[in-house]
Design an enzyme around this catalytic site. Sequence first.
Site, PDB file in Angstrom:
ATOM      1  N   HIS A 194    -105.479 -32.533 -14.120  1.00  0.00           N
ATOM      2  CA  HIS A 194    -106.483 -33.597 -14.118  1.00  0.00           C
ATOM      3  C   HIS A 194    -107.051 -33.838 -12.724  1.00  0.00           C
ATOM      4  O   HIS A 194    -108.173 -34.311 -12.576  1.00  0.00           O
ATOM      5  CB  HIS A 194    -105.886 -34.903 -14.636  1.00  0.00           C
ATOM      6  CG  HIS A 194    -105.378 -34.843 -16.032  1.00  0.00           C
ATOM      7  ND1 HIS A 194    -106.197 -34.655 -17.125  1.00  0.00           N
ATOM      8  CD2 HIS A 194    -104.113 -34.934 -16.524  1.00  0.00           C
ATOM      9  CE1 HIS A 194    -105.471 -34.643 -18.227  1.00  0.00           C
ATOM     10  NE2 HIS A 194    -104.209 -34.815 -17.900  1.00  0.00           N
ATOM     11  N   HIS A 229    -104.247 -39.108  -4.698  1.00  0.00           N
ATOM     12  CA  HIS A 229    -104.984 -38.112  -5.475  1.00  0.00           C
ATOM     13  C   HIS A 229    -106.476 -38.393  -5.329  1.00  0.00           C
ATOM     14  O   HIS A 229    -106.881 -39.352  -4.680  1.00  0.00           O
ATOM     15  CB  HIS A 229    -104.562 -38.154  -6.945  1.00  0.00           C
ATOM     16  CG  HIS A 229    -104.809 -39.480  -7.596  1.00  0.00           C
ATOM     17  ND1 HIS A 229    -103.894 -40.511  -7.593  1.00  0.00           N
ATOM     18  CD2 HIS A 229    -105.901 -39.971  -8.247  1.00  0.00           C
ATOM     19  CE1 HIS A 229    -104.388 -41.552  -8.214  1.00  0.00           C
ATOM     20  NE2 HIS A 229    -105.614 -41.261  -8.620  1.00  0.00           N
ATOM     21  N   HIS A 284    -110.716 -38.099  -7.041  1.00  0.00           N
ATOM     22  CA  HIS A 284    -111.665 -38.005  -8.144  1.00  0.00           C
ATOM     23  C   HIS A 284    -112.988 -37.542  -7.549  1.00  0.00           C
ATOM     24  O   HIS A 284    -113.424 -38.066  -6.517  1.00  0.00           O
ATOM     25  CB  HIS A 284    -111.839 -39.373  -8.822  1.00  0.00           C
ATOM     26  CG  HIS A 284    -110.564 -39.928  -9.377  1.00  0.00           C
ATOM     27  ND1 HIS A 284    -110.140 -39.700 -10.672  1.00  0.00           N
ATOM     28  CD2 HIS A 284    -109.606 -40.705  -8.800  1.00  0.00           C
ATOM     29  CE1 HIS A 284    -108.988 -40.304 -10.873  1.00  0.00           C
ATOM     30  NE2 HIS A 284    -108.640 -40.926  -9.744  1.00  0.00           N
ATOM     31  N   HIS A 335    -107.495 -42.169  -3.991  1.00  0.00           N
ATOM     32  CA  HIS A 335    -106.656 -43.308  -4.328  1.00  0.00           C
ATOM     33  C   HIS A 335    -105.260 -43.090  -3.740  1.00  0.00           C
ATOM     34  O   HIS A 335    -104.592 -42.099  -4.067  1.00  0.00           O
ATOM     35  CB  HIS A 335    -106.536 -43.469  -5.845  1.00  0.00           C
ATOM     36  CG  HIS A 335    -107.826 -43.829  -6.510  1.00  0.00           C
ATOM     37  ND1 HIS A 335    -108.067 -43.630  -7.854  1.00  0.00           N
ATOM     38  CD2 HIS A 335    -108.954 -44.398  -6.003  1.00  0.00           C
ATOM     39  CE1 HIS A 335    -109.281 -44.055  -8.146  1.00  0.00           C
ATOM     40  NE2 HIS A 335    -109.843 -44.517  -7.044  1.00  0.00           N
ATOM     41  N   THR A 365    -106.798 -45.883 -13.648  1.00  0.00           N
ATOM     42  CA  THR A 365    -108.074 -45.359 -14.151  1.00  0.00           C
ATOM     43  C   THR A 365    -107.892 -44.152 -15.065  1.00  0.00           C
ATOM     44  O   THR A 365    -108.871 -43.499 -15.438  1.00  0.00           O
ATOM     45  CB  THR A 365    -109.010 -44.974 -12.987  1.00  0.00           C
ATOM     46  OG1 THR A 365    -108.412 -43.913 -12.237  1.00  0.00           O
ATOM     47  CG2 THR A 365    -109.267 -46.167 -12.082  1.00  0.00           C
ATOM     48  N   THR A 366    -106.669 -43.871 -15.445  1.00  0.00           N
ATOM     49  CA  THR A 366    -106.374 -42.840 -16.439  1.00  0.00           C
ATOM     50  C   THR A 366    -105.336 -43.415 -17.399  1.00  0.00           C
ATOM     51  O   THR A 366    -104.612 -44.358 -17.055  1.00  0.00           O
ATOM     52  CB  THR A 366    -105.802 -41.553 -15.795  1.00  0.00           C
ATOM     53  OG1 THR A 366    -104.611 -41.868 -15.066  1.00  0.00           O
ATOM     54  CG2 THR A 366    -106.819 -40.910 -14.871  1.00  0.00           C
TER      55      THR A 366
END
Length: 310
Positions: free
Chosen positions: A93, A120, A122, A145, A228-229
């Site tokens: 992801h 991680h 995005h 993040h 957010t996941t």
Amino acid sequence: MQALISSVLLLASILKICTSSESDWCYQTQVECGSSSCKGPDVWHEVNEQCSKSRQSPINIVTKKTKLNHLLTPLKFTGYQEAFRSTLKNNGHSVTITVPHVATVSEGNLLNTYRAVQFHFHWGKDGGPGSEHTVDGEQYPMEMHIVHMRQDFKNLDAALGDPTGVAVLGFFYEESASSNRKYDGFIEALKNVVESGSNTTIDGISLSNLIPSEGNMTNYYRYSGSLTTPSCTEAVVWTVFENPIPLSHDQLSAFSKLKFHGGKSMVKTFRPVQPRKGRVVYRSGSSVLLASFTLLLLCVTSALGLSQFN
């Protein structure tokens, strides 16, 4: 007859591809064969019902609707300067790095001290829009993040059971004309984790090298939200910094060379913004404004006082 058998086998293989990961969540860019290949953001609530609750993240930060909070003073970072060795992993992801040593963030009206667990990213596609949070509708190319858990909890799962158990620091990125040399080692390491499930050792990095200098982190936004996941757990105190981190176009594009599970290009790895639903977004900076106002008030008062004797 042979042609019919071949057609049936081909159809069966397509159906298998489209249904094999039906229970998995994914980003919109991964959704294929209608809605049956995997569950995109619009139906994450089918993966976990918390994804449809009222304090979801990310959000669009409307600056004119933010509320000034003088308690949002500069944050205190401890252990962020320490260089460490860890594992960079493509988890299917995103890419994640575990923080192996004690690094904490406190103050800035955080009611507890929080210990860094992992960070991680995005991103979009080849440097295009890709941040999760947006500011006045503007979507940056990428967002990092840094996930922290309250230090009085033993692990992240336990922290997620408390409404203030997790603190996430969000950092935007912007495209710059030149490369950010502090990221050279990290960008190079991405070449070793192209495939989903792959990992590599990364050495000599520090959290302080990846983020702006402390003097450039006095302006930020604060609100209560969620992961957010999936599981989208509403246990996050969000701090989103205003000043973006510069990366060159090539550095930003390096993330798009990674692959999702199944081999598709890992691009547009962001959840769409969620309804704010009455939540207040606070902004920092009031201490400077308050000091300026106080100084101005003293000057005016002094001037008025002097005028009485003239």
